[in-house]
Design a protein around this motif. Structure first.
Motif, short mmCIF file in Angstrom:
data_model
loop_
_atom_site.label_atom_id
_atom_site.label_comp_id
_atom_site.label_asym_id
_atom_site.label_seq_id
_atom_site.Cartn_x
_atom_site.Cartn_y
_atom_site.Cartn_z
N PRO A 205 -15.66 57.19 20.45
CA PRO A 205 -16.67 56.17 20.19
C PRO A 205 -17.38 55.75 21.48
O PRO A 205 -16.79 55.77 22.57
N GLY A 206 -18.64 55.33 21.35
CA GLY A 206 -19.44 54.98 22.51
C GLY A 206 -18.81 53.98 23.45
O GLY A 206 -18.86 54.18 24.69
N PRO A 207 -18.20 52.90 22.97
CA PRO A 207 -17.59 51.94 23.89
C PRO A 207 -16.49 52.55 24.77
O PRO A 207 -16.35 52.17 25.93
N GLU A 208 -15.73 53.49 24.22
CA GLU A 208 -14.68 54.13 25.01
C GLU A 208 -15.26 55.06 26.06
O GLU A 208 -14.75 55.15 27.19
N VAL A 209 -16.33 55.75 25.72
CA VAL A 209 -17.00 56.62 26.70
C VAL A 209 -17.58 55.78 27.83
O VAL A 209 -17.46 56.12 29.02
N LEU A 210 -18.22 54.66 27.48
CA LEU A 210 -18.79 53.79 28.52
C LEU A 210 -17.70 53.21 29.41
O LEU A 210 -17.88 53.14 30.64
N LEU A 211 -16.57 52.84 28.84
CA LEU A 211 -15.45 52.35 29.65
C LEU A 211 -15.00 53.42 30.65
O LEU A 211 -14.75 53.12 31.82
N ALA A 212 -14.92 54.66 30.20
CA ALA A 212 -14.51 55.76 31.08
C ALA A 212 -15.49 55.94 32.23
O ALA A 212 -15.09 56.19 33.38
N LEU A 213 -16.79 55.82 31.93
CA LEU A 213 -17.80 55.97 32.98
C LEU A 213 -17.72 54.83 33.99
O LEU A 213 -17.85 55.05 35.21
N CYS A 214 -17.50 53.61 33.50
CA CYS A 214 -17.35 52.47 34.41
C CYS A 214 -16.10 52.63 35.28
O CYS A 214 -16.12 52.33 36.48
N ALA A 215 -15.01 53.08 34.67
CA ALA A 215 -13.77 53.29 35.43
C ALA A 215 -13.97 54.33 36.52
O ALA A 215 -13.49 54.17 37.65
N ASP A 216 -14.69 55.39 36.20
CA ASP A 216 -14.91 56.45 37.18
C ASP A 216 -15.79 55.97 38.32
O ASP A 216 -15.57 56.33 39.48
N ALA A 217 -16.82 55.18 37.99
CA ALA A 217 -17.68 54.63 39.03
C ALA A 217 -16.87 53.73 39.97
O ALA A 217 -17.02 53.80 41.20
N TRP A 218 -16.00 52.88 39.40
CA TRP A 218 -15.16 52.03 40.24
C TRP A 218 -14.23 52.88 41.11
O TRP A 218 -14.08 52.63 42.31
N LEU A 219 -13.62 53.88 40.52
CA LEU A 219 -12.66 54.73 41.24
C LEU A 219 -13.29 55.37 42.46
O LEU A 219 -12.71 55.38 43.56
N GLY B 127 -31.75 56.08 32.19
CA GLY B 127 -31.91 56.57 33.55
C GLY B 127 -32.46 55.45 34.41
O GLY B 127 -33.33 54.69 33.98
N GLN B 128 -31.92 55.32 35.65
CA GLN B 128 -32.39 54.25 36.53
C GLN B 128 -32.43 54.79 37.96
O GLN B 128 -31.72 55.73 38.32
N TYR B 129 -33.27 54.17 38.81
CA TYR B 129 -33.58 54.73 40.13
C TYR B 129 -33.49 53.69 41.24
O TYR B 129 -33.98 53.92 42.34
N ARG B 130 -32.79 52.58 40.98
CA ARG B 130 -32.67 51.51 41.98
C ARG B 130 -31.25 51.29 42.46
O ARG B 130 -31.05 50.74 43.54
N HIS B 131 -30.26 51.67 41.68
CA HIS B 131 -28.86 51.34 41.99
C HIS B 131 -28.10 52.63 42.27
O HIS B 131 -27.63 53.30 41.35
N ALA B 132 -27.96 52.97 43.54
CA ALA B 132 -27.36 54.25 43.92
C ALA B 132 -25.89 54.35 43.55
O ALA B 132 -25.35 55.45 43.45
N ASP B 133 -25.22 53.21 43.37
CA ASP B 133 -23.81 53.22 42.98
C ASP B 133 -23.64 53.03 41.49
O ASP B 133 -22.52 52.91 41.00
N GLY B 134 -24.74 53.02 40.75
CA GLY B 134 -24.67 52.69 39.34
C GLY B 134 -24.54 53.89 38.43
O GLY B 134 -24.43 55.05 38.87
N LEU B 135 -24.57 53.62 37.12
CA LEU B 135 -24.48 54.67 36.11
C LEU B 135 -25.88 55.24 35.84
O LEU B 135 -26.89 54.56 35.97
N PHE B 136 -25.92 56.51 35.46
CA PHE B 136 -27.14 57.20 35.07
C PHE B 136 -28.24 57.07 36.14
O PHE B 136 -29.42 56.92 35.83
#
Length: 369
Positions: free
Chosen positions: A297-311, A180-189
């Motif tokens: 697997p975790g790497p595939e889930v993280l890739l999906a989250l990054c792709a969604d953030a970019w989208l 969890g993070q509270y500095r990057h409004a466009d970021g993950l978690f």
């Protein structure tokens, strides 16, 4: 026993849930998200359904859709098992069952894990006057959400994530990203700058529909971590000294704990169980878990989250929800074409709901269990 039906979209999920709740004779309440509509123009709502006596001594609470898109699985289990199969009506005397459906309806409808403001609801239940900053995330943010990328390149991102994983190690990377993070409004978690609408709604649900019970069994339904199709019960609290021991007795050796390093989940802050613990009256007991169903697997889930953030940085919500990139996040959190996965999920959810109700039935007023 009929097959559990997994909905195709938020609108179907909500309609199925409301019809099943009415058929079960449940007491229903609705909280509509102001200022937003779904892709089909329909309302976005948190709905609750309660089955049981007017003033329950013991209460099973299940929540779906805390992480939006993960609601496909949670909603199916609530509607198909607790309501249509009648498991909620099998609770013991003085025991009620409360279902909180689609706690993050925007994320559910737009196929996002986060809410309308990119906030991860399960990191939002913190003191925003003094948020628990995650310095480790600062060092990985630019890799996860590359600034100014005009096009999404999965191969380039996979290569960058692989380098990051090899440099930090898988466990350290997971902890940095997911805590969890509270500095990057466009970021993950991202945990947000203030309490979200969904948090305020849930706190109202706790105050109005949960707080009076002497013992609460709490199950927050999630997907995306762990072995595919396996439902992992992750201990999320209870503030009396016997809470973990009690959860172990209920859920057996399958119970894990992030803080003990036995879980697929690393320690997190600001989850929904915090609100339940904060809202219960003196002397009340809470036995809380996340029921986490693995997908990829975790790497595939993280890739999906990054792709969604970019989208969603480069498209309007209406454009994004129809993008082919959404296939990545859908596969990461609710496989659409895997009947075996769905059958395993349904079977395991049935088992865990039964364990929770049996645990409540065995608990005696004033004892440790």
């Amino acid at each position: 026993m009929a097959d559990v039906v997994f909905p195709s979209d938020y609108s179907q999920a909500r309609g199925d849930f409301l019809r099943a709740a009415e058929a079960a004779g449940a007491r229903r309440r609705t909280y509509a998200l102001p200022g937003h509509r779904g892709p089909d123009g329909g309302e976005l709502c948190v709905d609750t359904a309660y089955v049981g006596p007017p003033d329950p001594e013991k209460l099973l609470v299940t929540v779906s859709g805390t992480h939006g898109i993960e609601g496909f699985c949670g909603s199916a289990c609530q509607t198909g098992i607790l309501l249509r199969e009648g498991v909620a009506r099998e609770a013991g005397p003085r025991t009620g069952v409360l279902l909180v459906h689609a706690l993050n309806p925007y994320g559910f409808a737009y196929l996002r894990r986060v809410n309308e403001d990119n906030v991860d609801l399960n990191r939002n239940f913190v003191d925003h006057g003094a948020p628990p900053h995650n310095d480790a995330y600062d060092a990985v943010h630019a890799t996860l959400v590359p600034p100014g990328s005009p096009a999404f390149s999965p191969h380039e991102l996979v290569a960058d994530l692989t380098v990051l994983r090899e440099r930090l190690g898988p466990q350290t990377l997971q902890e940095a990203v997911t805590r969890g993070q509270y500095r990057h409004a466009d970021g993950l978690f991202y945990g947000g700058l203030r309490p979200t609408w969904s948090r305020r709604v849930f706190q109202a649900v706790v105050a109005e529909q949960i707080a009076g019970a002497a013992h609460v069994a709490y199950i927050d339904l999630h997907t995306g971590l762990g072995e595919r199709g396996v439902g992992e019960p992750i201990f999320r609290g209870g503030r009396d000294a016997h809470a973990h021991e009690r959860a172990r007795r209920w859920y057996g050796d399958a119970l894990t704990a992030s803080e003990l390093g036995t879980s697929s989940s690393t320690p997190i802050v600001g989850n929904t169980a915090t609100a339940v613990a904060d809202g219960l009256g003196p002397g009340s007991r809470l036995t809380a878990i996340t029921l986490e169903f693995g997908t990829q697997p975790g790497p595939e889930v993280l890739l999906a989250l990054c792709a969604d953030a970019w989208l969603h940085r480069h498209s309007s919500p209406a454009e994004a929800v129809g993008s082919e990139l959404k296939q990545l996040i859908r596969a990461a959190f609710c496989p659409a074409d895997d009947a075996t996965w769905r059958e395993r999920v349904s079977r395991r959810a049935r088992e865990v709901f039964g364990q929770a109700l049996a645990g409540l039935a065995d608990a005696k007023p004033g004892d440790a269990g």
